[in-house]
Design an enzyme around this catalytic site. Structure first.
Site, PDB file in Angstrom:
ATOM      1  N   SER A 255       0.794  -1.298   0.034  1.00 23.72           N
ATOM      2  CA  SER A 255       0.050  -0.169   0.021  1.00 23.72           C
ATOM      3  C   SER A 255       0.652   1.195   0.060  1.00 23.72           C
ATOM      4  O   SER A 255       1.661   1.324  -0.894  1.00 23.72           O
ATOM      5  CB  SER A 255      -1.093   0.066   1.324  1.00 23.72           C
ATOM      6  OG  SER A 255      -1.867   0.973   1.216  1.00 23.72           O
TER       7      SER A 255
ATOM      8  N   ASP B 289      -9.366  -3.264  -5.577  1.00 25.43           N
ATOM      9  CA  ASP B 289      -9.310  -4.097  -4.329  1.00 25.43           C
ATOM     10  C   ASP B 289      -9.961  -3.495  -3.123  1.00 25.43           C
ATOM     11  O   ASP B 289      -9.726  -3.997  -1.858  1.00 25.43           O
ATOM     12  CB  ASP B 289      -7.663  -4.266  -3.967  1.00 25.43           C
ATOM     13  CG  ASP B 289      -7.143  -3.247  -3.300  1.00 25.43           C
ATOM     14  OD1 ASP B 289      -7.727  -1.970  -3.283  1.00 25.43           O
ATOM     15  OD2 ASP B 289      -5.938  -3.219  -2.889  1.00 25.43           O
TER      16      ASP B 289
ATOM     17  N   HIS C 143      -7.794  -5.103   0.076  1.00 23.38           N
ATOM     18  CA  HIS C 143      -6.376  -4.451   0.244  1.00 23.38           C
ATOM     19  C   HIS C 143      -5.602  -5.096   1.545  1.00 23.38           C
ATOM     20  O   HIS C 143      -4.526  -5.235   1.097  1.00 23.38           O
ATOM     21  CB  HIS C 143      -7.019  -2.867   0.599  1.00 23.38           C
ATOM     22  CG  HIS C 143      -5.476  -2.240   0.459  1.00 23.38           C
ATOM     23  ND1 HIS C 143      -4.935  -2.003  -0.681  1.00 23.38           N
ATOM     24  CD2 HIS C 143      -5.169  -1.399   1.205  1.00 23.38           C
ATOM     25  CE1 HIS C 143      -4.149  -1.286  -0.468  1.00 23.38           C
ATOM     26  NE2 HIS C 143      -3.919  -0.826   0.717  1.00 23.38           N
TER      27      HIS C 143
END
Length: 672
Positions: A244, A574, A627
């Site tokens: 991320s 996602d 995610h």
């Protein structure tokens, strides 16, 4: 016959029994015909506070009960767990080879308190992020105060020191029993990884990337750790696995480490990356930002909060609660420069203009439902493998990241109101009626009601003009953060201005290192509707406590498809990062020799089609593309383990694409 009195005497031996016996005798002598007057029962009046905390209590009790049952009942009584990727690969002879460095993302890494205000008594070295929520629920305002940064400097407020938790334990779990990195770490251990060849690169994810070095020397410590692991593991190159926000943090590091010390870099020289790094395996990367960051900074909300507010109008702003939850969350998030790093990059060339976008023609697949009321979970239950009942094509204008009113989100650009937001003046207005109940103040209080109405008058904002909107709404935040981050596209990457650190985390304004043998991987989930743009309106409140946030996502806006729910429009992704942000650079921007990748290092796109768990017993699932949950995806874990063991991108299968990322990338006219 005498056992009962004796038992009574034993039970009440600590009390004066004489008076009690007299009372019993007197009651026995009273005539049985006497009718006692009925006692008046107190009627308990329930408030919003009672309902709120009882609801929270029930939810937490149910959650812990389910977790207890899941972890307590023997596995054979439930179902035989599938063999883990690490166990299977170890049996096949796959062993630890290259040292591995993990780079956590936003929120998933723990932060602990080292110095605090009086309200934080007893919390020394306790986790304020990535830990138990017990202390947070006891003193929420104190927690918010200690996680916020100084609004002027973006560093520690006076009297507060919060630091990243060191070691692998820093990001094992996001919350108790809710894994983040723990499953991947466990599988790495099964093929031979341990402390000497596995490291978690902790850093304070709230800070700007430059300030992590200024305050904590995080970049210098990461450089030294990689060099040490390279040496003690037989001069084997390191595999770096960011997640991320960690992906753009490490991109900043790649430029910093080779920049001379005289220019504010790490002084590693132009060949440092080629010498020390085998591959960068990015999980759920947000290279080009996320639209959700815009709504977070504008009104501290996303689709779910907007939908909840629509179900219970006025509840979050109730005068009984007096917490003004969103206002405090907005103040905290606006102090984090890292949020600004997640704003969309590339402007209209990437995210589209008022009339077109790369997702143009995106088809929404949905099962028909009898009820038109949207479900909170329906977006997460979409399974592409299920045959759709019907398909609907919507002429969606995704380029309008913020549109005030549903009409403004659909009208041709020629019919929209034109507004040069730079010409609006910020007028100090203390009588705009925006505050109450708690005397909360924000930069919105400096805006006149007239300017607020003009901003929202049938207007839409793209990924370019939304920055003008944010600069007008929150000038202090944007002045501070834009000194550390840039969101454009470079005209000439050889221009000396791009030597400044604020460009290093933007893949469209910096070059990859001169390391032709290094590989870049983009691994992310697909098949989950992901927020792409929002429909806003002027905030209204039915309670006495008026919000100081003048704009809200219109949660009542809805259509009978998954493209528009609760005031948000969705595309493939996602759940947090749209496909365009996670995959474009590996699919096109860095593919082959480009001006962003002058050495021509190989890039790979690996997508994982989301499959929700089939039952409660599967916990969060082993094929999730969400995610955070993707860190437990068995396919992704196997790919990471094979790369760490020495396999190349081609050897694990090259690209694997389920989405339209390739065709969308071709529709973007960007000079490469």
């Amino acid at each position: 016959m005498f056992q009962i009195p004796r038992f009574r005497k034993l039970c009440f031996s600590d009390f004066p029994t004489r008076g009690l016996e007299d009372t019993v005798i007197q009651e026995a002598k009273q005539p049985t015909s006497t009718v006692e007057k009925p006692k008046r029962r107190r009627i308990r009046i329930w408030s919003y506070v009672d309902s709120f905390f009882w609801t929270i209590g029930y939810l937490w009790t149910a959650w812990w009960l389910l977790l207890f049952l899941y972890h307590s009942v023997p596995v054979p009584a439930l179902h035989q767990a599938p063999e883990s990727p690490g166990t299977r690969l170890s049996r096949e002879g796959v062993k630890a080879n290259h040292p591995v460095v993990l780079v956590p993302g936003i929120v998933t890494e723990g932060l602990e308190l080292w110095e605090g205000r009086p309200c934080a008594q007893g919390l020394f070295r306790k986790r304020l992020s990535g830990g138990s929520f017990t202390d947070i629920m006891r003193r929420p305002l104190c927690w918010l105060e200690h996680l916020s940064l100084d609004s002027e400097t973006g560093l520690d407020p006076p009297g507060i020191r919060v630091r990243a938790v060191p070691g692998l334990v820093a990001a094992d779990y996001l919350a108790p029993c809710y894994f983040a990195w723990s499953v991947l770490i466990e599988n790495l251990a099964k093929i031979g990884y341990e402390g000497k060849n596995l490291h978690m690169a902790s850093y304070d994810w709230r800070l700007s990337f430059h300030n992590t070095e200024v305050r904590d020397q995080s970049l210098s410590r990461l450089k030294s750790k990689i060099e040490l692991m390279y040496v003690i593991n037989g001069y084997k190159k390191v595999v770096v696995v960011p997640h991320s926000l960690g992906a753009i943090y490490f991109l900043h590091f790649l430029k910093w480490v080779e920049t001379p010390l005289s220019h504010g870099g790490g002084g590693g020289g132009s060949g440092w990356c080629a010498k020390h790094i085998k591959a960068v395996v990015n999980i759920g990367p947000a290279f080009l930002g996320i639209p959700k960051a815009v709504s977070n900074l504008l009104s501290a909300e996303g689709k779910d909060i907007a939908y909840a507010r629509d179900l219970a109008p006025g509840y979050l702003d109730s005068e009984l609660l007096k917490l003004q939850t969103q206002e405090h969350l907005m103040e905290m998030s606006r102090s984090w420069d890292s949020i600004v790093s997640l704003l969309p990059k590339g402007g209209e060339a990437i995210w589209g203009d008022l009339d077109s976008s790369a997702e143009e023609g995106h088809t929404c697949i949905f099962p028909k439902r009898k009820s038109s009321q949207p479900s909170l979970n329906v977006l997460h239950r979409q399974n592409i493998s299920v045959k759709p009942v019907s398909c609907v094509k919507q002429p969606t204008k995704y380029g309008r990241i913020i549109a005030f009113g549903k009409r403004a989100s659909e009208l041709p650009s020629s019919e929209l109101s034109t507004l040069n937001i730079k010409e609006l003046a910020r007028v100090d207005s203390t009588t705009n009626g925006s505050t109450s109940c708690g005397e909360f103040w924000s930069e919105y209080n400096e805006m006149s009601q007239e300017s607020i109405v003009k901003v929202a008058d049938n207007t839409a904002y793209t990924a370019t003009t939304v920055f003008d909107l944010l600069r007008f709404m929150a000038p202090q935040m944007m002045r501070r953060a834009e000194a550390h981050f840039s969101h454009g596209i470079a005209d000439d990457l050889d221009d000396s201005k791009y030597e400044h650190y604020k460009y290093w985390s933007n893949p469209l304004e910096t070059k990859l290192p001169d390391a032709p043998e290094m590989e870049i991987h983009c691994l992310y989930g697909v098949g989950i509707p992901t927020e792409r743009s929002y429909i806003y309106n002027l905030a209204t409140s039915s309670s006495k406590c008026k919000s100081s946030i003048p704009f809200r996502i219109d949660g009542s806006v809805d259509k009978d498809d998954v493209c528009l729910k609760g005031g948000a429009r969705f595309v493939d992704g996602d759940e947090n990062v749209p496909v365009i942000s996670a995959g474009f650079m590996c699919a096109k921007g860095w593919r082959g020799k480009t001006r962003f990748n002058p050495s021509g290092m190989e890039t790979f796109v690996r997508e994982y089609k989301h499959k929700p768990p089939g039952s409660l017993l599967e916990s969060r699932g082993t094929e999730s593309g969400a995610h955070v949950d993707i860190m437990g995806n068995v396919g992704l874990i196997e790919d990471v383990l094979r790369i760490a063991a020495g396999a190349s991108g081609q050897e694990i299968g090259g690209d694997r694409v389920y989405s339209d990322v390739m065709s969308m990338s071709e529709r973007m006219s960007i000079r490469l």
